[in-house]
Design a protein around this motif. Structure first.
Motif, PDB file in Angstrom:
ATOM      1  N   LEU A 193      34.655  14.366 143.472  1.00  0.00           N
ATOM      2  CA  LEU A 193      36.007  14.529 144.171  1.00  0.00           C
ATOM      3  C   LEU A 193      36.618  15.812 143.780  1.00  0.00           C
ATOM      4  CD1 LEU A 193      37.075  11.008 144.178  1.00  0.00           C
ATOM      5  CD2 LEU A 193      36.329  12.163 146.299  1.00  0.00           C
ATOM      6  N   LEU A 194      36.817  16.227 142.594  1.00  0.00           N
ATOM      7  CA  LEU A 194      37.506  17.369 142.263  1.00  0.00           C
ATOM      8  C   LEU A 194      36.444  18.365 142.411  1.00  0.00           C
ATOM      9  CD1 LEU A 194      39.636  15.985 139.133  1.00  0.00           C
ATOM     10  CD2 LEU A 194      40.261  16.233 141.535  1.00  0.00           C
ATOM     11  N   ALA A 195      35.467  18.296 142.072  1.00  0.00           N
ATOM     12  CA  ALA A 195      34.553  19.382 142.063  1.00  0.00           C
ATOM     13  C   ALA A 195      34.629  20.021 143.737  1.00  0.00           C
ATOM     14  CB  ALA A 195      32.819  19.017 141.836  1.00  0.00           C
ATOM     15  N   ASP A 196      34.640  19.143 144.777  1.00  0.00           N
ATOM     16  CA  ASP A 196      34.733  19.788 145.862  1.00  0.00           C
ATOM     17  C   ASP A 196      35.746  20.609 146.518  1.00  0.00           C
ATOM     18  OD1 ASP A 196      33.121  19.559 148.627  1.00  0.00           O
ATOM     19  OD2 ASP A 196      35.058  18.557 149.093  1.00  0.00           O
ATOM     20  N   LEU A 197      37.049  20.649 145.315  1.00  0.00           N
ATOM     21  CA  LEU A 197      37.927  21.403 145.801  1.00  0.00           C
ATOM     22  C   LEU A 197      37.589  22.985 145.570  1.00  0.00           C
ATOM     23  CD1 LEU A 197      40.659  19.258 144.015  1.00  0.00           C
ATOM     24  CD2 LEU A 197      40.353  19.276 146.363  1.00  0.00           C
ATOM     25  N   THR A 198      38.386  23.751 146.233  1.00  0.00           N
ATOM     26  CA  THR A 198      38.431  25.220 145.912  1.00  0.00           C
ATOM     27  C   THR A 198      38.578  25.526 144.261  1.00  0.00           C
ATOM     28  OG1 THR A 198      40.587  25.758 146.200  1.00  0.00           O
ATOM     29  CG2 THR A 198      39.232  25.626 148.097  1.00  0.00           C
ATOM     30  N   GLU A 199      38.333  26.646 143.932  1.00  0.00           N
ATOM     31  CA  GLU A 199      38.195  27.217 142.566  1.00  0.00           C
ATOM     32  C   GLU A 199      39.700  26.963 142.081  1.00  0.00           C
ATOM     33  OE1 GLU A 199      38.792  29.260 138.894  1.00  0.00           O
ATOM     34  OE2 GLU A 199      39.371  30.038 140.953  1.00  0.00           O
ATOM     35  N   PRO A 200      40.751  27.806 142.931  1.00  0.00           N
ATOM     36  CA  PRO A 200      42.132  27.713 142.461  1.00  0.00           C
ATOM     37  C   PRO A 200      42.776  26.490 142.249  1.00  0.00           C
ATOM     38  CG  PRO A 200      41.693  29.422 144.137  1.00  0.00           C
ATOM     39  CD  PRO A 200      40.597  28.450 143.988  1.00  0.00           C
ATOM     40  N   ILE A 207      44.735  22.004 138.872  1.00  0.00           N
ATOM     41  CA  ILE A 207      44.445  20.590 138.435  1.00  0.00           C
ATOM     42  C   ILE A 207      44.119  20.380 137.021  1.00  0.00           C
ATOM     43  CG2 ILE A 207      43.553  18.327 138.987  1.00  0.00           C
ATOM     44  CD1 ILE A 207      43.402  19.051 142.033  1.00  0.00           C
ATOM     45  N   ALA A 208      43.159  21.058 136.482  1.00  0.00           N
ATOM     46  CA  ALA A 208      42.542  20.904 135.135  1.00  0.00           C
ATOM     47  C   ALA A 208      43.820  21.197 134.242  1.00  0.00           C
ATOM     48  CB  ALA A 208      41.481  21.825 135.011  1.00  0.00           C
ATOM     49  N   GLU A 209      44.477  22.377 134.698  1.00  0.00           N
ATOM     50  CA  GLU A 209      45.356  22.845 133.590  1.00  0.00           C
ATOM     51  C   GLU A 209      46.749  21.853 133.368  1.00  0.00           C
ATOM     52  OE1 GLU A 209      46.117  26.957 134.947  1.00  0.00           O
ATOM     53  OE2 GLU A 209      44.253  27.648 134.129  1.00  0.00           O
ATOM     54  N   LYS A 210      46.625  21.069 134.302  1.00  0.00           N
ATOM     55  CA  LYS A 210      47.999  19.936 134.209  1.00  0.00           C
ATOM     56  C   LYS A 210      47.629  18.980 133.602  1.00  0.00           C
ATOM     57  CE  LYS A 210      50.010  21.756 138.543  1.00  0.00           C
ATOM     58  NZ  LYS A 210      50.741  21.467 139.777  1.00  0.00           N
ATOM     59  N   LEU A 211      46.134  18.494 133.584  1.00  0.00           N
ATOM     60  CA  LEU A 211      45.851  17.341 132.858  1.00  0.00           C
ATOM     61  C   LEU A 211      45.740  17.241 131.611  1.00  0.00           C
ATOM     62  CD1 LEU A 211      42.488  16.704 135.075  1.00  0.00           C
ATOM     63  CD2 LEU A 211      44.801  15.518 135.586  1.00  0.00           C
ATOM     64  N   ASP A 212      46.025  15.661 131.069  1.00  0.00           N
ATOM     65  CA  ASP A 212      45.892  15.680 129.669  1.00  0.00           C
ATOM     66  C   ASP A 212      44.448  15.085 129.498  1.00  0.00           C
ATOM     67  OD1 ASP A 212      48.651  15.809 129.073  1.00  0.00           O
ATOM     68  OD2 ASP A 212      48.886  13.738 129.847  1.00  0.00           O
ATOM     69  N   TYR A 213      43.806  15.264 128.029  1.00  0.00           N
ATOM     70  CA  TYR A 213      42.526  15.293 127.664  1.00  0.00           C
ATOM     71  C   TYR A 213      42.335  14.150 126.768  1.00  0.00           C
ATOM     72  CZ  TYR A 213      41.551  18.656 131.369  1.00  0.00           C
ATOM     73  OH  TYR A 213      41.498  19.707 132.391  1.00  0.00           O
ATOM     74  N   PRO A 214      42.615  12.798 127.111  1.00  0.00           N
ATOM     75  CA  PRO A 214      42.432  12.076 125.895  1.00  0.00           C
ATOM     76  C   PRO A 214      41.077  11.741 125.506  1.00  0.00           C
ATOM     77  CG  PRO A 214      42.854  10.849 128.031  1.00  0.00           C
ATOM     78  CD  PRO A 214      43.061  12.317 128.075  1.00  0.00           C
ATOM     79  N   MET A 215      40.967  11.614 124.171  1.00  0.00           N
ATOM     80  CA  MET A 215      39.479  11.514 123.623  1.00  0.00           C
ATOM     81  C   MET A 215      39.181  10.038 123.654  1.00  0.00           C
ATOM     82  SD  MET A 215      38.279  14.395 123.483  1.00  0.00           S
ATOM     83  CE  MET A 215      36.680  13.938 122.641  1.00  0.00           C
ATOM     84  N   TYR A 216      38.917   9.311 124.715  1.00  0.00           N
ATOM     85  CA  TYR A 216      38.577   8.146 124.747  1.00  0.00           C
ATOM     86  C   TYR A 216      37.159   7.594 123.881  1.00  0.00           C
ATOM     87  CZ  TYR A 216      40.803   8.235 129.050  1.00  0.00           C
ATOM     88  OH  TYR A 216      41.892   8.446 130.261  1.00  0.00           O
ATOM     89  N   THR A 217      36.148   8.497 123.771  1.00  0.00           N
ATOM     90  CA  THR A 217      35.083   8.242 122.924  1.00  0.00           C
ATOM     91  C   THR A 217      34.875   9.825 122.469  1.00  0.00           C
ATOM     92  OG1 THR A 217      33.263   8.770 124.447  1.00  0.00           O
ATOM     93  CG2 THR A 217      34.573   6.614 124.403  1.00  0.00           C
ATOM     94  N   SER A 218      33.811   9.845 121.621  1.00  0.00           N
ATOM     95  CA  SER A 218      33.254  11.394 121.176  1.00  0.00           C
ATOM     96  C   SER A 218      32.699  11.957 122.209  1.00  0.00           C
ATOM     97  CB  SER A 218      32.240  11.192 120.038  1.00  0.00           C
ATOM     98  OG  SER A 218      31.303  10.367 120.608  1.00  0.00           O
ATOM     99  N   ASP A 234      38.972  19.378 127.011  1.00  0.00           N
ATOM    100  CA  ASP A 234      39.810  20.277 127.292  1.00  0.00           C
ATOM    101  C   ASP A 234      39.621  20.835 128.659  1.00  0.00           C
ATOM    102  OD1 ASP A 234      37.906  22.316 127.004  1.00  0.00           O
ATOM    103  OD2 ASP A 234      38.303  22.375 124.762  1.00  0.00           O
ATOM    104  N   ALA A 235      40.610  21.611 129.228  1.00  0.00           N
ATOM    105  CA  ALA A 235      40.574  22.103 130.708  1.00  0.00           C
ATOM    106  C   ALA A 235      39.171  22.834 130.836  1.00  0.00           C
ATOM    107  CB  ALA A 235      41.680  22.870 130.829  1.00  0.00           C
ATOM    108  N   ALA A 236      38.897  23.997 129.695  1.00  0.00           N
ATOM    109  CA  ALA A 236      37.543  24.559 129.829  1.00  0.00           C
ATOM    110  C   ALA A 236      36.377  23.924 130.242  1.00  0.00           C
ATOM    111  CB  ALA A 236      37.710  25.523 129.042  1.00  0.00           C
ATOM    112  N   ALA A 237      36.181  22.959 129.350  1.00  0.00           N
ATOM    113  CA  ALA A 237      35.160  22.090 129.321  1.00  0.00           C
ATOM    114  C   ALA A 237      35.068  21.306 130.614  1.00  0.00           C
ATOM    115  CB  ALA A 237      35.061  20.967 128.243  1.00  0.00           C
ATOM    116  N   PHE A 238      36.206  20.833 131.040  1.00  0.00           N
ATOM    117  CA  PHE A 238      36.192  20.221 132.555  1.00  0.00           C
ATOM    118  C   PHE A 238      35.915  21.094 133.515  1.00  0.00           C
ATOM    119  CE2 PHE A 238      38.969  17.636 135.628  1.00  0.00           C
ATOM    120  CZ  PHE A 238      38.113  16.677 135.688  1.00  0.00           C
ATOM    121  N   LEU A 239      36.363  22.140 133.637  1.00  0.00           N
ATOM    122  CA  LEU A 239      36.182  23.294 134.668  1.00  0.00           C
ATOM    123  C   LEU A 239      34.799  23.641 134.796  1.00  0.00           C
ATOM    124  CD1 LEU A 239      39.154  25.524 134.615  1.00  0.00           C
ATOM    125  CD2 LEU A 239      38.587  23.867 136.404  1.00  0.00           C
ATOM    126  N   LYS A 240      34.059  23.524 133.500  1.00  0.00           N
ATOM    127  CA  LYS A 240      32.738  23.962 133.458  1.00  0.00           C
ATOM    128  C   LYS A 240      31.727  22.791 133.897  1.00  0.00           C
ATOM    129  CE  LYS A 240      29.155  25.459 130.101  1.00  0.00           C
ATOM    130  NZ  LYS A 240      28.785  25.701 128.645  1.00  0.00           N
TER     131      LYS A 240
END
Length: 252
Positions: A138-145, A150-161, A166-172
């Motif tokens: 769903l988020l991949a379909d949004l525009t790049e901006p 969104i990615a920069e506002k999110l928290d990134y809990p490490m549920y598992t290894s 982080d945001a960079a990995a999520f955007l990638k």
């Protein structure tokens, strides 16, 4: 329901009949003009009413957008459900349907696994947005901006290894999902649960909802689950065609 909310909601059917000025709204509600003005200002701030140049109020565009969004989501769920059931009949695993609303990804339908080990998920419950396959679709379909904001506002809990760190990995990862047209969550939320998903699109090609198949490792390995990807994608494509009307028979 509080009196204030009741009065505010009473304004909407009044304006549905046509534009009205402050005096008309106050008279209909049986309140002082100052009270009616406060209610109208609140509704205006949320885009539910609009003040015209002649100082009369009418229903706001946001209200129509919300109504349209609700109708579309209800329609697609109704259309998708029998296909989700058929997919579940074939593979036996849990099938989800999810939508992106108000900065959250929510499950709007679920078909339970036939196996004793089942997933703890509920219709209406938000998903783990940084790891779930449906959220990535769903988020991949949004525009790049939009994706970046969104990615920069999110928290990134490490549920598992294997969780997104982080945001960079999520955007990638979103860029990869956008390119390939499908997504996975292989132990990112729970070590023992794997998930594959595909998007369902409207007539304009945009992703409306996303569907997924999930299963625990004790039932099927991640590699075995991935063999179902063609079936999941075909199911999503079938729902997309039916929802968008592109598979309807042509009129003579």
């Amino acid at each position: 329901m509080s009196q204030t909310v009741d009065r505010a909601l009473s304004i909407l059917p009044l304006l549905a009949q046509g534009p009205a000025d402050l005096g008309q709204v106050a008279e209909r509600l049986g309140v002082h003009k100052s009270t009616a003005l406060r209610l109208l200002r609140t509704l205006h701030e949320h885009g539910l009413v609009y003040r015209q140049e002649d100082q009369r109020y009418r229903l706001g565009a946001r209200l129509f957008a919300l109504a349209q969004e609700a109708v579309e989501n209800l329609d697609v769920r109704e259309i998708a459900h029998p296909h989700l059931v058929a997919l579940n009949d074939r593979c036996g695993h849990t099938v989800h349907l999810a939508v992106y609303e108000e900065q959250e990804v929510l499950y709007i339908d679920k078909v339970e696994s036939r196996y004793p080990v089942r997933m703890y998920s509920r219709i209406g419950k938000p998903v783990a947005i940084t790891v779930a396959a449906v959220a990535k679709l769903l988020l991949a379909d949004l525009t790049e901006p939009e994706r970046r904001a969104i990615a920069e506002k999110l928290d990134y809990p490490m549920y598992t290894s294997r969780s997104t760190p982080d945001a960079a990995a999520f955007l990638k990862e979103l860029a990869v999902v956008r390119e390939q047209g499908w997504a996975t969550d292989l132990g990112g939320h729970e070590e023992s649960i794997n998930c594959i998903g595909a998007p369902i699109r409207g007539a304009d090609g945009r992703v409306v909802v996303a569907m997924s198949v999930s299963a625990p490792n004790v039932v099927v390995t991640a590699e075995e689950l991935l063999t179902l990807l063609p079936l999941v994608r075909r199911t999503a494509e079938t729902i997309s065609r039916e929802y968008s009307g592109t598979n309807r028979p042509k009129k003579a």
